[in-house]
Design a protein around this motif. Structure first.
Motif, mmCIF file in Angstrom:
data_model
loop_
_atom_site.group_PDB
_atom_site.id
_atom_site.type_symbol
_atom_site.label_atom_id
_atom_site.label_comp_id
_atom_site.label_asym_id
_atom_site.label_seq_id
_atom_site.Cartn_x
_atom_site.Cartn_y
_atom_site.Cartn_z
ATOM 1 N N TYR A 85 11.420 -9.768 -0.201
ATOM 2 C CA TYR A 85 10.135 -9.727 -0.890
ATOM 3 C C TYR A 85 9.977 -10.875 -1.878
ATOM 4 O O TYR A 85 8.882 -11.430 -2.028
ATOM 5 N N LEU A 86 11.057 -11.226 -2.572
ATOM 6 C CA LEU A 86 10.972 -12.344 -3.508
ATOM 7 C C LEU A 86 10.628 -13.638 -2.772
ATOM 8 O O LEU A 86 9.876 -14.477 -3.290
ATOM 9 N N ALA A 87 11.151 -13.777 -1.562
ATOM 10 C CA ALA A 87 10.887 -14.983 -0.765
ATOM 11 C C ALA A 87 9.485 -14.979 -0.163
ATOM 12 O O ALA A 87 8.964 -16.036 0.200
ATOM 13 N N ASP A 88 8.864 -13.818 -0.082
ATOM 14 C CA ASP A 88 7.559 -13.709 0.575
ATOM 15 C C ASP A 88 6.686 -12.703 -0.183
ATOM 16 O O ASP A 88 6.520 -11.552 0.240
ATOM 17 N N PRO A 89 6.105 -13.111 -1.320
ATOM 18 C CA PRO A 89 5.250 -12.191 -2.078
ATOM 19 C C PRO A 89 4.091 -11.641 -1.266
ATOM 20 O O PRO A 89 3.628 -10.530 -1.520
ATOM 21 N N GLY A 90 3.633 -12.405 -0.276
ATOM 22 C CA GLY A 90 2.547 -11.910 0.570
ATOM 23 C C GLY A 90 2.933 -10.635 1.297
ATOM 24 O O GLY A 90 2.101 -9.746 1.504
ATOM 25 N N ARG A 91 4.185 -10.551 1.701
ATOM 26 C CA ARG A 91 4.688 -9.329 2.352
ATOM 27 C C ARG A 91 4.628 -8.158 1.382
ATOM 28 O O ARG A 91 4.254 -7.035 1.761
ATOM 29 N N ALA A 92 4.995 -8.421 0.133
ATOM 30 C CA ALA A 92 4.934 -7.369 -0.881
ATOM 31 C C ALA A 92 3.503 -6.882 -1.063
ATOM 32 O O ALA A 92 3.243 -5.673 -1.151
ATOM 33 N N HIS A 93 2.552 -7.782 -1.111
ATOM 34 C CA HIS A 93 1.150 -7.391 -1.291
ATOM 35 C C HIS A 93 0.639 -6.602 -0.083
ATOM 36 O O HIS A 93 -0.104 -5.626 -0.240
ATOM 37 N N LEU A 94 1.033 -7.002 1.116
ATOM 38 C CA LEU A 94 0.615 -6.284 2.319
ATOM 39 C C LEU A 94 1.156 -4.858 2.315
ATOM 40 O O LEU A 94 0.429 -3.892 2.588
ATOM 41 N N HIS A 95 2.432 -4.701 1.985
ATOM 42 C CA HIS A 95 3.043 -3.369 1.951
ATOM 43 C C HIS A 95 2.467 -2.532 0.802
ATOM 44 O O HIS A 95 2.369 -1.308 0.912
ATOM 45 N N ALA A 96 2.102 -3.193 -0.289
ATOM 46 C CA ALA A 96 1.521 -2.471 -1.421
ATOM 47 C C ALA A 96 0.191 -1.830 -1.042
ATOM 48 O O ALA A 96 -0.098 -0.692 -1.423
ATOM 49 N N LYS A 97 -0.632 -2.563 -0.290
ATOM 50 C CA LYS A 97 -1.918 -2.017 0.146
ATOM 51 C C LYS A 97 -1.707 -0.784 1.027
ATOM 52 O O LYS A 97 -2.394 0.236 0.888
ATOM 53 N N ALA A 98 -0.739 -0.875 1.948
ATOM 54 C CA ALA A 98 -0.452 0.260 2.833
ATOM 55 C C ALA A 98 0.125 1.434 2.051
ATOM 56 O O ALA A 98 -0.085 2.602 2.409
ATOM 57 N N ALA A 99 0.849 1.142 0.974
ATOM 58 C CA ALA A 99 1.500 2.193 0.184
ATOM 59 C C ALA A 99 0.485 3.129 -0.453
ATOM 60 O O ALA A 99 0.702 4.345 -0.521
ATOM 61 N N VAL A 100 -0.613 2.575 -0.933
ATOM 62 C CA VAL A 100 -1.631 3.413 -1.578
ATOM 63 C C VAL A 100 -2.170 4.450 -0.600
ATOM 64 O O VAL A 100 -2.234 5.655 -0.912
ATOM 65 N N ALA A 101 -2.527 4.011 0.577
ATOM 66 C CA ALA A 101 -3.062 4.939 1.578
ATOM 67 C C ALA A 101 -2.013 5.964 1.987
ATOM 68 O O ALA A 101 -2.330 7.146 2.194
ATOM 69 N N HIS A 102 -0.778 5.520 2.096
ATOM 70 C CA HIS A 102 0.324 6.405 2.492
ATOM 71 C C HIS A 102 0.508 7.540 1.492
ATOM 72 O O HIS A 102 0.605 8.718 1.872
ATOM 73 N N VAL A 103 0.542 7.221 0.217
ATOM 74 C CA VAL A 103 0.754 8.252 -0.805
ATOM 75 C C VAL A 103 -0.442 9.192 -0.883
ATOM 76 O O VAL A 103 -0.282 10.416 -0.977
ATOM 77 N N ARG A 104 -1.628 8.629 -0.828
ATOM 78 C CA ARG A 104 -2.815 9.490 -0.921
ATOM 79 C C ARG A 104 -2.915 10.450 0.256
ATOM 80 O O ARG A 104 -3.386 11.580 0.102
#
Length: 356
Positions: free
Chosen positions: A308-327
Motif C-alpha cells: 500500500y505504501l508503494a501504491d497509494p492508489g490501491r489504498a484509495h480503491l480499497h478504501a472506497k470498497a470498504a465503506v460499502a462492505h461495512v455498511r
C-alpha cells in the motif's frame, strides 16, 4: 431515573477501565433502545448518558417486567455471568441468562462451568464459536456508520494536522505487546525511509505496566532518526477524525477478542492491513478492502503494508470498497436486530419494531 418495570434486558458492565466490551456496550445499547427495546446497563465505567439502572434498584428485578415473565441478563464477562447465576438461582429473580463470548481460546474449567449455566450463548465470530462446547448463535459485532463515516472536509485529511507528508498510516489501541504495537513500529522504521510521503501515527493508552514497552519503542524510533515521522499521539479525546485522516490503518494484534478497529477504519473510508487475530479475517474482504496476515508474523505484515505504501492508489480503491462492505455487512442496526431475536426467544415475546 429509569422505570425497572419497562426494562426487559439488563446489560451489566462490571469493569471501570475502558475495553472492547465497553466500546461495544456504548455503541450497541443506544441502537437497541432506538428499536424500542427496554434495555439498560448496570455498573461503572460507562458514560453518564447511558441508560442505566442503579444498584439500589436491583431489588426491583424480583418483580416481572411489564409484558414478560422474565428479564434477560446479558453478560459479557465471567463476573457478570456469576452475578447472573447468583441473582437467578440463589435470589430467585425471574431472569434468563445470556452470555456473549468473544474469546478465541479454550476456556478455563471455571468459565466452562459458568457458560453451562447460561440459558443461551452468542459468539461474536465463527472462530470464537469454535471454542464453545455448547449450542450458540453467531452474531458479528457491528458499528455505528453514522459515527464512523468517510471524510467530509480538509480537517478529515492529513492537511488538518500538523504532521508532515501526504499520507498517514496509523495503529490505534492500547500500546502493548499483545496489540502488536512493536511490529507496527518495526515495520515503520524499516519502510518509511523508502516512502518519504508517508507519516505514521500510534494512538492509544499506555498503562503503567506497559510504560517500559512504549518507552523502548520511542527509543528505537529516535535512534532511527524518525521521531518526526513516527508519532505517538497518546490517548486522544476523539479517535474518529483520525481514522478519516488515514490512508491506511494497521491492526497487528497478536491476539484479540473480536476487535472493532478495522471496522471503524473501513467505515471511515480507510483500507486495512490486519493480522488474523480476533475476527479480523471475517471482517476484511481480502484483496478488496484490505489484507490479512498471520498474527505475530513480522515479515508478512511488513510486506502487506509496503504494497500500500508503494501504491497509494490501491489504498484509495480499497478504501472506497470498504465503506460499502461495512455498511452492507457490519452495520450496528444488524447486530441490534439479531440480538433482539435472541432476547425474544428467551422471553417468549415478539421482537419490537424499530422506532422512526
Amino acid at each position: 431515573m429509569l422505570d425497572p418495570d419497562r426494562i426487559r434486558v439488563v446489560a451489566p458492565h462490571f469493569k471501570r477501565r475502558l475495553s472492547g466490551v465497553t466500546s461495544t456496550v456504548v455503541q450497541l445499547i443506544p441502537a437497541q433502545r432506538r428499536r424500542g427495546l427496554g434495555i439498560a446497563t448496570l455498573g461503572p465505567g460507562l458514560p453518564e448518558t447511558m441508560p442505566a439502572l442503579s444498584f439500589a434498584q436491583l431489588p426491583a428485578l424480583w418483580k416481572k417486567p411489564k409484558g414478560a415473565a422474565h428479564r434477560v441478563w446479558h453478560a459479557r464477562r465471567n463476573v457478570e455471568m456469576l452475578a447472573g447465576i447468583v441473582l437467578r438461582d440463589l435470589l430467585r429473580m425471574p431472569l434468563k441468562l445470556l452470555f456473549t463470548s468473544a474469546a478465541q481460546r479454550h476456556h478455563s474449567r471455571y468459565t466452562r462451568w459458568l457458560i453451562s449455566k447460561m440459558d443461551a450463548v452468542v459468539a461474536t465470530s465463527a472462530r470464537s464459536g469454535s471454542f464453545l462446547k455448547v449450542p450458540h448463535t453467531v452474531i458479528l459485532h457491528g458499528i455505528d456508520t453514522d459515527l464512523f463515516h468517510p471524510p467530509e472536509g480538509v480537517d478529515d485529511t492529513i492537511a488538518g494536522t500538523s504532521l508532515p507528508g501526504e499520507h498517514l498510516i496509523g495503529c490505534f489501541g492500547r500500546v502493548r505487546h499483545q496489540k502488536g504495537t512493536d511490529l507496527f513500529v518495526k515495520a515503520m522504521i524499516e519502510l518509511l525511509p523508502r516512502y518519504p510521503s508517508w507519516t505514521a501515527i500510534v494512538s492509544g493508552r499506555v498503562t503503567a505496566e506497559h510504560k517500559g514497552f512504549a518507552d523502548g519503542l520511542k527509543a528505537d524510533i529516535a535512534r532511527a532518526g524518525l521521531s518526526e515521522r513516527i508519532v505517538f499521539l497518546g490517548e486522544v479525546d476523539d479517535i474518529k477524525p483520525w481514522y478519516r485522516r488515514l490512508t491506511l490503518y494497521v491492526a497487528p494484534s497478536r491476539n484479540e477478542g473480536f476487535g472493532l478497529t478495522p471496522l471503524e477504519a473501513m467505515a471511515s473510508e480507510t483500507a486495512v492491513v490486519a493480522s488474523d487475530a480476533g475476527a479480523y479475517r471475517e471482517q476484511i474482504a481480502e484483496g478488496m478492502t484490505g489484507a490479512v496476515v498471520a498474527a505475530g508474523e513480522y515479515e508478512p505484515l511488513r510486506d502487506a503494508i509496503e504494497a500500500y505504501l508503494a501504491d497509494p492508489g490501491r489504498a484509495h480503491l480499497h478504501a472506497k470498497a470498504a465503506v460499502a462492505h461495512v455498511r452492507a455487512d457490519f452495520a450496528l442496526a444488524g447486530e441490534a436486530a439479531a440480538l433482539e431475536g435472541v432476547y425474544s426467544r428467551l422471553l417468549g415475546v415478539p421482537a419490537t419494531s424499530p422506532q422512526s
